[in-house]
Design an enzyme around this catalytic site. Structure first.
Site, PDB file in Angstrom:
ATOM      1  N   PRO A 172      12.598   4.399   6.842  1.00  0.00           N
ATOM      2  CA  PRO A 172      11.636   4.259   7.952  1.00  0.00           C
ATOM      3  C   PRO A 172      10.292   3.728   7.459  1.00  0.00           C
ATOM      4  O   PRO A 172       9.982   3.794   6.262  1.00  0.00           O
ATOM      5  CB  PRO A 172      11.501   5.695   8.485  1.00  0.00           C
ATOM      6  CG  PRO A 172      12.684   6.430   7.955  1.00  0.00           C
ATOM      7  CD  PRO A 172      13.042   5.788   6.661  1.00  0.00           C
ATOM      8  N   PRO A 173       9.483   3.183   8.349  1.00  0.00           N
ATOM      9  CA  PRO A 173       8.150   2.691   7.951  1.00  0.00           C
ATOM     10  C   PRO A 173       7.279   3.816   7.400  1.00  0.00           C
ATOM     11  O   PRO A 173       7.302   4.938   7.893  1.00  0.00           O
ATOM     12  CB  PRO A 173       7.567   2.138   9.262  1.00  0.00           C
ATOM     13  CG  PRO A 173       8.739   1.895  10.142  1.00  0.00           C
ATOM     14  CD  PRO A 173       9.766   2.917   9.772  1.00  0.00           C
ATOM     15  N   GLY A 174       6.515   3.489   6.366  1.00  0.00           N
ATOM     16  CA  GLY A 174       5.537   4.428   5.830  1.00  0.00           C
ATOM     17  C   GLY A 174       6.079   5.442   4.854  1.00  0.00           C
ATOM     18  O   GLY A 174       5.367   6.363   4.464  1.00  0.00           O
ATOM     19  N   THR A 175       7.345   5.277   4.415  1.00  0.00           N
ATOM     20  CA  THR A 175       7.924   6.274   3.510  1.00  0.00           C
ATOM     21  C   THR A 175       7.678   5.962   2.039  1.00  0.00           C
ATOM     22  O   THR A 175       8.028   6.776   1.186  1.00  0.00           O
ATOM     23  CB  THR A 175       9.432   6.398   3.762  1.00  0.00           C
ATOM     24  OG1 THR A 175      10.034   5.100   3.769  1.00  0.00           O
ATOM     25  CG2 THR A 175       9.701   7.072   5.090  1.00  0.00           C
ATOM     26  N   GLY A 176       7.117   4.810   1.717  1.00  0.00           N
ATOM     27  CA  GLY A 176       6.743   4.540   0.330  1.00  0.00           C
ATOM     28  C   GLY A 176       7.590   3.502  -0.369  1.00  0.00           C
ATOM     29  O   GLY A 176       7.662   3.510  -1.602  1.00  0.00           O
ATOM     30  N   LYS A 177       8.225   2.596   0.364  1.00  0.00           N
ATOM     31  CA  LYS A 177       9.073   1.583  -0.281  1.00  0.00           C
ATOM     32  C   LYS A 177       8.232   0.610  -1.112  1.00  0.00           C
ATOM     33  O   LYS A 177       8.552   0.341  -2.264  1.00  0.00           O
ATOM     34  CB  LYS A 177       9.863   0.831   0.791  1.00  0.00           C
ATOM     35  CG  LYS A 177      10.788   1.714   1.613  1.00  0.00           C
ATOM     36  CD  LYS A 177      11.589   0.923   2.618  1.00  0.00           C
ATOM     37  CE  LYS A 177      10.725   0.360   3.719  1.00  0.00           C
ATOM     38  NZ  LYS A 177      10.091   1.400   4.551  1.00  0.00           N
ATOM     39  N   THR A 178       7.159   0.111  -0.531  1.00  0.00           N
ATOM     40  CA  THR A 178       6.293  -0.809  -1.267  1.00  0.00           C
ATOM     41  C   THR A 178       5.578  -0.095  -2.406  1.00  0.00           C
ATOM     42  O   THR A 178       5.348  -0.684  -3.469  1.00  0.00           O
ATOM     43  CB  THR A 178       5.260  -1.429  -0.306  1.00  0.00           C
ATOM     44  OG1 THR A 178       5.951  -2.008   0.811  1.00  0.00           O
ATOM     45  CG2 THR A 178       4.452  -2.500  -0.994  1.00  0.00           C
ATOM     46  N   HIS A 205       2.549  23.364  35.276  1.00  0.00           N
ATOM     47  CA  HIS A 205       3.524  22.504  34.602  1.00  0.00           C
ATOM     48  C   HIS A 205       3.660  22.918  33.130  1.00  0.00           C
ATOM     49  O   HIS A 205       4.771  23.129  32.629  1.00  0.00           O
ATOM     50  CB  HIS A 205       3.075  21.039  34.713  1.00  0.00           C
ATOM     51  CG  HIS A 205       4.047  20.061  34.128  1.00  0.00           C
ATOM     52  ND1 HIS A 205       4.892  19.301  34.894  1.00  0.00           N
ATOM     53  CD2 HIS A 205       4.310  19.715  32.842  1.00  0.00           C
ATOM     54  CE1 HIS A 205       5.632  18.533  34.110  1.00  0.00           C
ATOM     55  NE2 HIS A 205       5.284  18.769  32.857  1.00  0.00           N
ATOM     56  N   GLU A 206       2.534  23.049  32.451  1.00  0.00           N
ATOM     57  CA  GLU A 206       2.572  23.426  31.028  1.00  0.00           C
ATOM     58  C   GLU A 206       3.020  24.875  30.855  1.00  0.00           C
ATOM     59  O   GLU A 206       3.709  25.203  29.888  1.00  0.00           O
ATOM     60  CB  GLU A 206       1.194  23.211  30.393  1.00  0.00           C
ATOM     61  CG  GLU A 206       0.666  21.790  30.481  1.00  0.00           C
ATOM     62  CD  GLU A 206       1.618  20.776  29.887  1.00  0.00           C
ATOM     63  OE1 GLU A 206       2.397  21.127  28.981  1.00  0.00           O
ATOM     64  OE2 GLU A 206       1.611  19.618  30.343  1.00  0.00           O
TER      65      GLU A 206
END
Length: 682
Positions: free
Chosen positions: A234-240, A456-457
């Site tokens: 997923p985006p932002g997981t540290g691949k780069t 509602h809440e």
């Protein structure tokens, strides 16, 4: 002092040579030549009377008519010593240059006048007609053409990269690779110590680095270096970040570029850049090539009938496939690529021999989140009350980038409040800000709307408290935040698989907001839009993706290969489609009725909770315990600590103008409920 002067003189670097300097020098020389060659510095303009006087005195040696317009007057050497001529000599006058010039007007009349004066006064001057070209005038004539040529060269340079790295600055270097080279001269400081968590991914990719450092350790046993590694997640997981760590640790030439760097408006440029990239890497072997966002050029071929740009992308991919594992590619070049869309990549690109390893970089778990927090809080001034273990518990589903953003947001919030250190509450406010959005203090809400939002809440909170598999409640608020007008915050359980009972309980708790409106006001509003969207997605996933419906059976219509995206027909018959719609509706209506039953049984507690919510606007788990008592399904060891100190946050449900916002940081759980998500491994 002399030593200091020497040092400063050494530190002063000589300016680098620029080719445009030559153009500047030539232009200056041209201007100087025109100025000093100009006759205006050596000649004086004569009036008609002055000209006739000099002519009758027989002082003129020669008259040269230039371009049938101007007469240059040359004076005899003995006459130039006369007093009247001495004072008229120009600063650059010489015997070979004219002393005067005369604007005579009409050429025919002037020549007639000269002829008459020659006969009348017995004059002995010579006359001549010449055509003379002024370079400056010619330059102005051709100036538009010169401007157009310069403009063309400028735009061609811009299209070819405009002086950026990788040889793209020259018009004929457009096919050169744009990869940035990191070697001994330009090192990357990131190492594996800077990468928190991701232990499995680090272990796999570290083997590649070890192989480059000590290849004999592996080749002695017959092993071969992997051709490539694909980082997926997923985006932002540290691949780069992992790729940066490889560049910092490997101590070999590292070429870094993006998949979009191969894309250009000219035909054949992408394939040419691939060839040049691998040529450079082979010359510096052993080396590493890192291609970020490889899905820009690595998409599966033949899935679209469109031509043009699609064909160009496929040509680039074909060249990449050949360079990675083709005829005669036995070189020590390793390719590392990263993408968060592995499902769209071509199968030929993913096979062994090209990318031997697919390393999945997943969202961090509880322990890994604590390690990531430790990395990102290093530059932050923390107060002693900050509890990193508690923060890691409160952030399930956060990626490494999310945690970095959380720490930065906490520091900004503390600075905005004028604090000298970042407190624990600042981190919790930052989570509220990121997940729920910015608090809208100036949003105008009528008392009737506020009462509807409160019930509602309160309906969400009551149902989730009474259901065993619903996520534990942390906080309920009717303070507008982001697009939502109210929110119920939960702390979802981190789980890898979801059972049907858990999904049904969550659907029931989600529908309880609308059910509360129906019970209390006998009316429903548009505020449940987000709730309806979520439960419809969950119900459809139960029926068509996960095979959790008895009538449809153990069948899934989910295609993980992505081929179904290009089909115009459904993978089931029209009769099955009607059954699916009926089952989805039945599941939703059953849970809606279940929510009404639960709230009807606890109507007095629902009213008490809503009134408390209207009074305080924000209530916490301890307030619900006062109204409902201890939640019977909570295990003592699973109780999140410090809830009473308002230190909590996670899954939020909100109600907005025309829709209800449900925000959750439990992203992995949402993915399991989405029919378009990746398949769940059990």
């Amino acid at each position: 002092m002399s030593k200091e002067k020497k040092n400063t003189s050494k530190n002063i670097k000589a300016p680098k040579f620029n080719f445009y300097w030559i153009y500047g020098i030539l232009f200056v020389l041209f201007v100087v030549y025109q100025v000093f060659n100009s006759e205006s510095l050596s000649t004086k303009n004569l009036s008609q009377n002055e000209f006739k006087t000099i002519l009758k005195d027989n002082d003129i040696d020669k008259i040269v008519i230039v371009n049938k317009d101007i007469a240059n007057i040359y004076i005899k050497s003995e006459a130039s010593e006369k007093e009247k001529h001495k004072k008229n000599k120009g600063s650059l006058y010489s015997s070979n240059s004219p002393m005067y010039y005369y604007d005579f007007g009409d050429l025919q009349n002037f020549e007639k006048e000269l002829s008459e004066e020659r006969i009348a006064n017995d004059l002995d001057f010579d006359s001549a007609n010449i055509e003379k070209t002024n370079l400056l005038d010619q330059l102005f004539i051709y100036l538009p053409f010169i401007f157009l040529i310069g403009l063309w060269i400028y735009f061609m340079k811009r299209m070819s990269g405009g002086g950026s790295g990788g040889g793209g600055g020259q018009i004929f270097s457009i096919g050169k690779s744009k990869a940035k080279l990191f070697d001994q001269d330009q090192k990357v400081k990131t190492s594996f110590k800077d990468v928190a968590g991701l232990e499995g991914a680090k272990e796999e990719i570290q083997e590649i680095v070890d192989f480059l450092k000590s290849p004999d350790r592996y080749t002695s046993l017959g092993g071969k270096i992997p051709k490539g590694a694909l980082l997926v997640g997923p985006p932002g997981t540290g691949k780069t970040l992992l790729a940066k760590a490889v560049a910092g640790e490997a101590n070999v030439p590292f070429f870094s570029l993006s998949g979009s760097d191969f894309v250009e408006m000219f035909v054949g440029v992408g394939a040419s850049r691939v060839r040049d990239l691998f040529k450079q890497a082979q010359q510096k072997a052993p080396s590493i090539i890192f291609i970020d966002e490889i899905d820009a050029v690595g998409r599966a071929r033949g899935k679209s009938n469109m031509t043009g740009g699609n064909d160009e992308r496929e040509n680039t991919l074909n060249q990449l496939l050949t360079e990675m594992d083709g005829f005669g590619t036995d070189t020590n070049v390793i390719v590392i690529a990263a993408t968060n869309r592995a499902d769209v990549l071509d199968k030929a690109l993913l096979r062994a021999g090209r990318f031997d390893r697919q390393i999945y970089v997943d969202l961090p778990n509880l322990t890994e989140r604590a390690e990531i927090f430790k990395v990102h809080i290093k530059p932050i001034k923390l107060h002693k009350d900050v509890d990193l273990e508690f923060l890691s518990q409160q952030t399930p589903g956060f990626s490494g980038a999310d945690i970095a953003n959380l720490c930065n947001e906490a520091a900004l919030i503390a600075a905005r409040k004028g604090k000298k250190a970042v407190h624990h509450q600042d981190f919790l406010d930052a989570v509220d800000r990121i997940v729920g959005g910015l608090e809208k203090k100036n949003k105008i809400i009528t008392p009737k709307e506020k009462k509807t939002i409160a019930f509602h809440e309160a309906g969400h909170a009551t149902a989730s408290w009474m259901l065993e598999h619903a996520a534990p409640l942390v906080k309920v608020t009717i303070v507008p935040r982001g697009q939502s007008l109210g929110a119920a915050w939960y702390l979802p359980e981190e789980r890898q698989i979801v059972q049907s009972e858990q999904m049904l309980d969550e659907m029931c708790a989600t529908l309880a907001g609308r059910a509360a409106e129906k019970i209390m006001f006998d009316k429903i509003s548009t505020g449940a839009l987000n709730d309806l969207e979520k439960i419809t997605r969950q119900a459809r996933a139960m029926v068509t993706v996960y095979g959790l419906n008895d009538k449809i059976g153990n069948i899934t219509y989910y295609d993980s290969t992505g081929q179904s995206d290009y089909n115009f027909t459904k993978p089931y018959s029209e009769q099955t489609a009607q059954t699916i719609d009926k089952e989805i509706s039945e599941i939703i209506e059953t849970q809606y009725q279940r929510a009404i039953d639960i709230l009807t049984e606890n109507k007095d507690k629902l009213i008490t909770l809503a009134e408390l919510l209207l009074e305080k606007e924000v209530i916490f788990k301890k307030d619900l315990e006062v109204i409902f008592g201890k939640r019977p399904f909570d295990k003592e060891e699973e109780e999140p600590k410090k809830i009473s100190k308002e230190k909590s946050v996670k899954k939020s449900e909100g109600k907005s103008e025309g829709k209800s916002e449900e925000k959750t940081t439990k992203k992995s759980e949402e993915n399991s409920e989405n029919e378009n998500s990746s398949k769940t491994e059990e």
